[in-house]
Scaffold this active site. Structure first.
Site, PDB file in Angstrom:
ATOM      1  N   GLU A 123       0.908   3.868   1.772  1.00 31.08           N
ATOM      2  CA  GLU A 123       1.394   4.283   3.101  1.00 31.08           C
ATOM      3  C   GLU A 123       2.607   3.464   3.531  1.00 31.08           C
ATOM      4  O   GLU A 123       3.576   3.991   4.067  1.00 31.08           O
ATOM      5  CB  GLU A 123       0.317   4.070   4.180  1.00 31.08           C
ATOM      6  CG  GLU A 123      -0.988   4.778   3.977  1.00 31.08           C
ATOM      7  CD  GLU A 123      -2.004   3.894   3.283  1.00 31.08           C
ATOM      8  OE1 GLU A 123      -1.698   3.326   2.209  1.00 31.08           O
ATOM      9  OE2 GLU A 123      -3.123   3.785   3.814  1.00 31.08           O
TER      10      GLU A 123
ATOM     11  N   HIS B 259       0.847  -1.187   0.000  1.00 29.61           N
ATOM     12  CA  HIS B 259       0.000   0.000   0.000  1.00 29.61           C
ATOM     13  C   HIS B 259       0.888   1.245   0.000  1.00 29.61           C
ATOM     14  O   HIS B 259       2.024   1.208   0.506  1.00 29.61           O
ATOM     15  CB  HIS B 259      -0.893   0.002   1.237  1.00 29.61           C
ATOM     16  CG  HIS B 259      -2.015  -0.994   1.167  1.00 29.61           C
ATOM     17  ND1 HIS B 259      -3.042  -1.038   2.090  1.00 29.61           N
ATOM     18  CD2 HIS B 259      -2.279  -1.977   0.263  1.00 29.61           C
ATOM     19  CE1 HIS B 259      -3.883  -2.009   1.772  1.00 29.61           C
ATOM     20  NE2 HIS B 259      -3.447  -2.597   0.662  1.00 29.61           N
TER      21      HIS B 259
ATOM     22  N   CYS C 173      -2.132  -0.792   7.620  1.00 31.86           N
ATOM     23  CA  CYS C 173      -1.397   0.481   7.578  1.00 31.86           C
ATOM     24  C   CYS C 173      -1.575   1.272   8.870  1.00 31.86           C
ATOM     25  O   CYS C 173      -0.650   1.950   9.320  1.00 31.86           O
ATOM     26  CB  CYS C 173      -1.845   1.299   6.369  1.00 31.86           C
ATOM     27  SG  CYS C 173      -1.339   0.535   4.802  1.00 31.86           S
TER      28      CYS C 173
ATOM     29  N   CYS D 197      -6.028   1.289   6.003  1.00 30.73           N
ATOM     30  CA  CYS D 197      -6.610  -0.005   6.383  1.00 30.73           C
ATOM     31  C   CYS D 197      -6.008  -0.428   7.737  1.00 30.73           C
ATOM     32  O   CYS D 197      -5.095   0.216   8.246  1.00 30.73           O
ATOM     33  CB  CYS D 197      -6.296  -1.045   5.308  1.00 30.73           C
ATOM     34  SG  CYS D 197      -4.573  -1.614   5.348  1.00 30.73           S
TER      35      CYS D 197
END
Lengths: 149, 149
Positions: free
Chosen positions: B55, B53, B86, B83
């Protein structure tokens, strides 16, 4: 290979991580036939990366080796209950089964804390087995933290 | 640089990710002075890594660049509510502040779902600001998923 042999390898990875000054946690990913796809220990300190948990490294390595993002036939063996970050990653990689060693009431995210896999919004929920070779996995962690106090 | 400028960069990263066939989410990490430490877009498909992801990539890059695992002065700007994976990583990296764009009732783990940062066992809780340039961030995602149906 017997059913529990990958946990012995995960414990080896945990011991090796501890010897490097990392929190002693190790992980192994196997396929449906029990073949080892990846193994890793914690590398948080070496990489300056708090997300470099053994599970994350092993899952990424297993998927990269296959060139496919899902590990739908795989079992993740890890010496400690996964944290919320790793629990969600396990779901994202669509791992079939997770077998862990020690329970982690403080930092765990499967049986404890945010219980990520139990959230109704969690799409893929693996089979989870906790407590395999629990006392050995816990003893490694206890000795590591006692030596640092 | 104005307070919100990093979110414009994060939106650029999101657009670039979408153009590569990735879910359009982008992230930027800034230091206390507002300097950019790292920027990234989603790379899940390209890396065969569901944990890649925006992040995670930006946080890892920022810490690696500094050679230090904590980002205690940093702000993470991300176009979508993080999410659970993260969110926990944000806590592990000890990020000071998180500013996100669109809310994510289905996959979010900050204001929704497992609400990882609200668990009593979560040690480090950043300041969280949601909804910055929300409509643009959400429109990118909507267009991406509509085109794939």
């Amino acid at each position: 290979m017997t059913e529990a042999a990958p946990m012995a390898l995960a414990l080896e990875e945990a011991r090796a991580a501890g010897a490097r000054g990392e929190v002693p946690v190790g992980a192994v990913v196997t396929d449906a036939a029990g073949r080892i796809l990846a193994r890793a220990g914690n590398e948080v300190e070496a990489r300056h990366d708090p997300s470099a948990h053994a599970e994350m490294l092993a899952l990424r390595a297993a998927a990269a080796a296959r060139g496919a993002k899902w590990l739908a036939d795989a079992t993740l063996w890890v010496t400690l209950e996964p944290c919320p970050m790793c629990a969600q990653a396990i779901s994202f990689f669509r791992v079939r089964r997770v077998v862990f060693g020690a329970y982690d009431p403080k930092g765990g995210g499967v049986e404890h804390g945010a219980r990520v896999l139990a959230a109704p919004s969690c799409h893929h929920v693996p089979e989870v087995v906790g407590g395999m070779r629990e006392s050995e996995a816990a003893a490694l962690l206890r000795a590591f933290f006692q030596a640092r106090r």
